[in-house]
Scaffold this motif. Structure first.
Motif, short mmCIF file in Angstrom:
data_model
loop_
_atom_site.label_atom_id
_atom_site.label_comp_id
_atom_site.label_asym_id
_atom_site.label_seq_id
_atom_site.Cartn_x
_atom_site.Cartn_y
_atom_site.Cartn_z
N ILE A 77 34.17 39.27 41.46
CA ILE A 77 33.18 38.96 40.73
C ILE A 77 32.39 40.32 39.93
CG2 ILE A 77 30.99 37.79 40.57
CD1 ILE A 77 31.95 35.88 42.78
N GLU A 78 31.93 41.12 40.95
CA GLU A 78 31.23 42.25 40.64
C GLU A 78 32.15 43.23 39.87
OE1 GLU A 78 28.16 43.28 42.71
OE2 GLU A 78 28.09 41.54 43.53
N HIS A 79 33.30 43.49 40.09
CA HIS A 79 34.21 44.33 39.33
C HIS A 79 35.27 43.98 38.36
CE1 HIS A 79 32.10 47.46 41.79
NE2 HIS A 79 32.35 46.59 43.04
N SER A 80 35.17 42.44 38.27
CA SER A 80 36.47 41.75 37.79
C SER A 80 37.43 41.70 38.60
CB SER A 80 36.62 42.35 36.41
OG SER A 80 37.82 43.40 36.59
N ALA A 81 38.29 40.46 38.68
CA ALA A 81 39.37 40.37 39.27
C ALA A 81 40.52 41.53 38.78
CB ALA A 81 39.95 38.93 39.15
N ALA A 82 40.52 41.65 37.75
CA ALA A 82 41.57 42.59 37.38
C ALA A 82 41.58 44.07 37.89
CB ALA A 82 41.71 42.74 35.84
N SER A 83 40.17 44.62 37.95
CA SER A 83 40.00 46.00 38.39
C SER A 83 39.83 45.80 39.99
CB SER A 83 38.40 46.18 38.05
OG SER A 83 37.76 45.65 38.70
N ALA A 84 39.98 44.72 40.64
CA ALA A 84 39.75 44.64 42.01
C ALA A 84 41.49 44.50 42.68
CB ALA A 84 38.90 43.71 42.75
N ALA A 86 44.47 43.97 40.72
CA ALA A 86 45.98 44.38 40.04
C ALA A 86 46.68 45.46 40.89
CB ALA A 86 45.31 45.21 38.65
N ALA A 87 46.03 46.25 41.60
CA ALA A 87 46.81 47.05 42.44
C ALA A 87 47.49 46.48 43.55
CB ALA A 87 45.87 48.17 43.20
N ASN A 88 47.11 45.33 43.75
CA ASN A 88 47.69 44.32 44.85
C ASN A 88 47.42 42.81 44.52
OD1 ASN A 88 49.16 43.63 47.21
ND2 ASN A 88 47.96 45.14 48.60
N PRO A 89 48.09 42.30 43.64
CA PRO A 89 47.79 40.83 43.22
C PRO A 89 47.74 39.78 44.28
CG PRO A 89 49.30 41.90 41.71
CD PRO A 89 49.22 42.74 42.98
N ARG A 90 48.48 40.09 45.59
CA ARG A 90 48.56 39.12 46.58
C ARG A 90 47.11 38.68 47.11
NH1 ARG A 90 49.10 40.27 52.21
NH2 ARG A 90 50.74 38.86 52.24
N TYR A 91 46.19 39.72 47.03
CA TYR A 91 44.90 39.33 47.45
C TYR A 91 43.84 38.48 46.62
CZ TYR A 91 45.91 42.47 51.31
OH TYR A 91 46.32 42.94 52.60
N LEU A 317 31.27 50.19 60.08
CA LEU A 317 31.61 50.36 58.79
C LEU A 317 32.17 48.96 58.07
CD1 LEU A 317 31.43 53.37 57.97
CD2 LEU A 317 34.10 53.37 57.79
N ILE A 318 31.80 48.91 56.88
CA ILE A 318 32.30 47.72 56.14
C ILE A 318 33.24 48.20 55.21
CG2 ILE A 318 30.26 47.82 54.95
CD1 ILE A 318 30.46 44.67 54.53
N THR A 319 34.65 48.31 55.19
CA THR A 319 35.52 48.59 54.28
C THR A 319 36.41 47.85 53.60
OG1 THR A 319 35.54 50.42 56.24
CG2 THR A 319 37.46 50.42 54.45
N GLY A 320 36.41 47.77 52.51
CA GLY A 320 37.08 46.93 51.54
C GLY A 320 38.15 47.41 50.59
N ARG A 321 37.74 48.05 49.45
CA ARG A 321 38.68 48.46 48.50
C ARG A 321 39.64 49.30 48.89
NH1 ARG A 321 34.59 49.82 44.05
NH2 ARG A 321 33.45 49.81 45.87
N LYS A 322 39.45 50.27 50.02
CA LYS A 322 40.36 51.22 50.42
C LYS A 322 41.24 50.70 51.29
CE LYS A 322 37.67 55.70 51.16
NZ LYS A 322 36.65 55.48 50.02
N ALA A 323 40.93 49.30 51.74
CA ALA A 323 42.00 48.50 52.68
C ALA A 323 43.22 47.69 51.81
CB ALA A 323 41.36 47.65 53.91
#
Length: 350
Positions: A77-84, A86-91, A317-323
């Motif tokens: 939502i905050e960064h768009s589904a594409a930007s979040a 695209a690197a790993n569409p399974r999520y 820690l709350i770790t999202g995009r790096k994971a």
């Protein structure tokens, strides 16, 4: 176990042996296996809230330590589904988000009401859910810094959430309204037995001056934390400080010279300790965000952030995009590396 010293590189000795120069650890309420009994049981939180908080601390690889590792995935939502994704569409599939949190040994998964509601009957009893209730949708043109509610607390309760989360953009034109809305949400969540997590972020173009971003200064983020705990957040999420002196550089608000001369230094552990201190001296847990994914150096950066948080007196820690913006096996490895910092008894509070 993870080679923590190796990942810290040239900073290893400094980060692992530093002694806090400002606020001593003896003045803090520190994380530990008995944190709920020792600290939270004396508050106005109901037995149901305490039970859900205990379930958070008792889950995943960090169960029984008093520390938490949380997977947050609300970037669609905050960064768009594409930007979040695209690197790993399974999520894009909510099931894979929750599976990553489980396989990654996390204490909880934090995501949108839509994501967690889509799989609640399959997973709500397997890992604590934290529903992030408000978001900044960036299809509004021009974009603006606002957080709006996407649902209500009763929906979170019905889908089996253990806690609710919400963001306040401190410093934005809409922050007063957001603060009032989130306060009401948190009060209702506590009535229903859910714990509360506030994302205390600073948003205002004026916080950037002379090439320095003071939205990640220790003094301004510390004050944001203090506002967050005032509305009875049980956990505060904050970006780790990168500098200090936001008040003085911007000639803004009120501060005290002791903050810069005595209570902090320019060391990242001292700066983060000021964030902990503003969470009622650790009575409310501080979790730092893992930050955006930058690629190859993510593992080392996540470990560094965890070491600073732990040694400062933080709760995790709350770790999202790096994971999730990498292959699943690498995401699990990164989450485990962060958790290994909190499992390593040789890494102590500074």
């Amino acid at each position: 176990m993870t080679d923590i010293q190796g990942l810290l590189g040239d900073e290893a000795k400094d980060l692992l042996t530093f002694t806090a120069q400002g606020i001593p650890s003896e003045d803090l309420v520190l994380p530990g296996p008995d944190f709920v009994d020792r600290t939270l049981s004396a508050t106005d939180r109901s037995p149901r809230v305490l039970r859900n908080l205990q379930s958070l601390f008792d889950h995943g690889r960090l169960a029984g330590t008093g520390y938490v590792s949380i997977l947050p995935v609300d970037q669609g939502i905050e960064h768009s589904a594409a930007s979040a994704f695209a690197a790993n569409p399974r999520y894009l599939d909510p099931r894979n988000i929750v599976e990553l949190a489980i396989e990654g040994g996390c204490n909880a998964v934090a995501s949108t009401m839509g994501v967690l509601g889509a799989v609640s009957r399959r997973y709500a009893h397997k890992i604590p859910f934290i529903v992030k209730l408000n978001h900044n949708e960036l299809l509004t043109y021009p974009n603006h810094y606002d957080q709006i509610m996407f649902g209500n607390v009763e929906q979170c309760f019905e889908l089996g959430a253990a806690g609710v989360g919400a963001t306040v953009y401190f410093g934005s034109e809409q922050s007063d309204r957001q603060l009032q809305e989130v306060s009401q949400v948190f009060a209702r969540a506590h009535e229903l037995g859910m714990f509360t997590v506030v994302w205390c972020y600073l948003r205002n173009a004026a916080f950037k001056k002379d090439g320095v971003d003071y939205s990640v200064s220790a003094d301004l983020t510390g004050q944001a934390n203090h506002l967050g705990v005032t509305i009875e957040a049980d956990i505060v999420k904050q970006k780790q400080p990168e500098n200090n002196g936001g008040y003085t550089a911007l000639d803004f608000g009120r501060t005290d010279k002791l903050l810069y001369s005595t209570l902090t230094t320019d060391h990242p552990i001292d700066l983060t300790r000021w964030q902990v201190a503003n969470c009622y001296m650790g009575r409310v847990g501080l979790i730092n965000s893992g930050g955006a994914s930058a690629g190859k150096g993510d593992l080392a950066q996540a470990v560094r952030t965890a070491v600073i948080n732990k040694r400062a007196g933080g709760t995790g820690l709350i770790t999202g995009r790096k994971a999730f913006q990498r292959p699943t096996s690498e995401g699990i490895e990164l989450l485990h590396a962060v958790q290994d910092v909190y499992l390593d008894d040789s890494i102590t509070v500074a």
